[in-house]
Design an enzyme around this catalytic site. Structure first.
Site, short mmCIF file in Angstrom:
data_model
loop_
_atom_site.label_atom_id
_atom_site.label_comp_id
_atom_site.label_asym_id
_atom_site.label_seq_id
_atom_site.Cartn_x
_atom_site.Cartn_y
_atom_site.Cartn_z
N ASP A 32 1.12 -1.49 0.13
CA ASP A 32 -0.03 0.11 0.16
C ASP A 32 0.99 1.26 -0.29
O ASP A 32 0.47 1.93 0.05
CB ASP A 32 -1.29 -0.13 1.14
CG ASP A 32 -0.21 0.24 2.35
OD1 ASP A 32 1.19 -0.33 2.65
OD2 ASP A 32 -0.77 0.41 3.06
N ASP A 76 -1.21 -6.53 0.39
CA ASP A 76 -1.10 -5.75 1.14
C ASP A 76 -3.20 -5.24 1.39
O ASP A 76 -4.01 -5.09 0.56
CB ASP A 76 -0.57 -4.67 1.63
CG ASP A 76 0.79 -3.98 1.99
OD1 ASP A 76 0.35 -5.03 2.78
OD2 ASP A 76 1.14 -3.16 2.13
N GLU A 134 9.68 -3.80 10.04
CA GLU A 134 9.78 -1.95 9.06
C GLU A 134 10.41 -1.65 10.40
O GLU A 134 9.82 -1.32 11.01
CB GLU A 134 8.41 -2.14 8.93
CG GLU A 134 8.77 -0.56 8.32
CD GLU A 134 8.15 0.24 6.97
OE1 GLU A 134 6.11 -0.89 7.38
OE2 GLU A 134 7.51 0.85 6.46
O1 KIV Z 1 3.48 -1.13 1.83
C1 KIV Z 1 4.43 -1.19 1.13
O2 KIV Z 1 5.12 -1.21 0.51
C2 KIV Z 1 4.87 -2.08 2.18
C3 KIV Z 1 6.36 -2.69 2.26
C4 KIV Z 1 7.05 -1.03 2.34
C5 KIV Z 1 7.23 -3.50 3.48
O3 KIV Z 1 4.58 -3.18 3.28
#
Ligand code: KIV
Length: 255
Positions: free
Chosen positions: A39, A78, A174
């Site tokens: 996301d 996500d 993260e």
């Molecule tokens: O939204 C995203 O790209 C992520 C990564 C940075 C792990 O969750």
């Protein structure tokens, strides 16, 4: 495919790349074990100041495009903010994502607070990737690294074990302090995939647009592996020049 990811623990590093569309996905797929439709597309593509603005349909439309480029990697999508607030909502939306995008798994941000949803998805045969540490969907204010205090470290370890015991196949860490990421990675049987969380993780993920230099970002953990903008500009400028000087199109480009 998930078994392949699990087997990498303590053997070989996991490569995870983000993608938001077919053409990048097709190239990234050659080098990655996991393609994540993150996301982060909210800030990278839409200039949103928070991923909270990303909608389920944003994620579904981009994921449909990504699916066209992914052949061998595990494709994870996500679940956006506000789409997994309860067990039933999480299941309804995860089912929709999987049905419409044909992805292999979904990723949810959080630990103890989303455990019921995670367990419910897994009970309903939906593979889940966890996400701990800095959680962009629920962080208010400045983004800060996590796991620096004893309290934070203990909580992260606890959450990672809870997620593992709930059945997630992997956890994104993260911006977690290196020593905390090390401890979590050593404690877990499932692999950790780090972003800004040191080489102590079982794998690494970066936003592809960041690492190829397409997205202007100055985050400590981002390494620009190539400045793709330079090459893009060469081609675009050449096109513009040839149009203006009437060197393009030639007869062979015409009908
Ligand atoms: O939204 C995203 O790209 C992520 C990564 C940075 C792990 O969750």
């Amino acid at each position: 495919m998930i078994q392949k990811i699990l087997k990498k623990k303590n053997k070989s590093k996991i490569v995870c790349l983000t993608s938001y569309s077919k053409n990048i996905a097709k190239e990234a797929d050659k080098y990655s074990d996991i393609i994540l439709v993150g996301d982060s597309l909210g800030s990278v593509l839409y200039n949103y100041n928070t991923t909270r603005k990303v909608t389920l349909s944003n994620m579904i439309e981009h994921s449909k495009s990504v699916r066209l480029g992914v052949k061998k990697s595990l494709m994870v999508v996500d679940m956006p903010y506000n789409t997994y607030g309860s067990k039933s909502l999480a299941l309804k939306n995860a089912k929709k994502i999987i049905k419409e995008t044909k992805c292999d798994a979904v990723k949810l941000e959080g630990g103890k607070n989303i455990l019921e949803q995670v367990k419910f998805l897994i009970k309903n045969k939906i593979p889940v990737m966890g996400h701990l540490g800095l959680l962009p969907q629920t962080t208010k204010g400045k983004f800060k690294s996590k796991g620096k205090t004893i309290k934070e470290k203990k909580q992260l370890i606890k959450d990672s074990i809870l997620l593992q015991d709930s059945g997630v196949f992997s956890i994104v860490l993260e911006c977690v302090k290196a020593s905390t990421a090390k401890e979590i990675t050593e404690k877990l049987k499932i692999p950790t995939v780090g972003i800004g969380s040191s080489a102590n993780c079982d794998g690494q993920v970066l936003v592809t647009d960041d690492l190829i230099g397409l997205n202007d970002t100055k985050i400590r953990f981002v390494k620009k592996f190539i400045n793709i903008k330079k090459y893009l500009n060469v081609g675009l400028k050449k096109f513009a020049t040839e149009v203006k000087t009437k060197r393009f199109p030639l007869k062979k480009h015409s009908y």
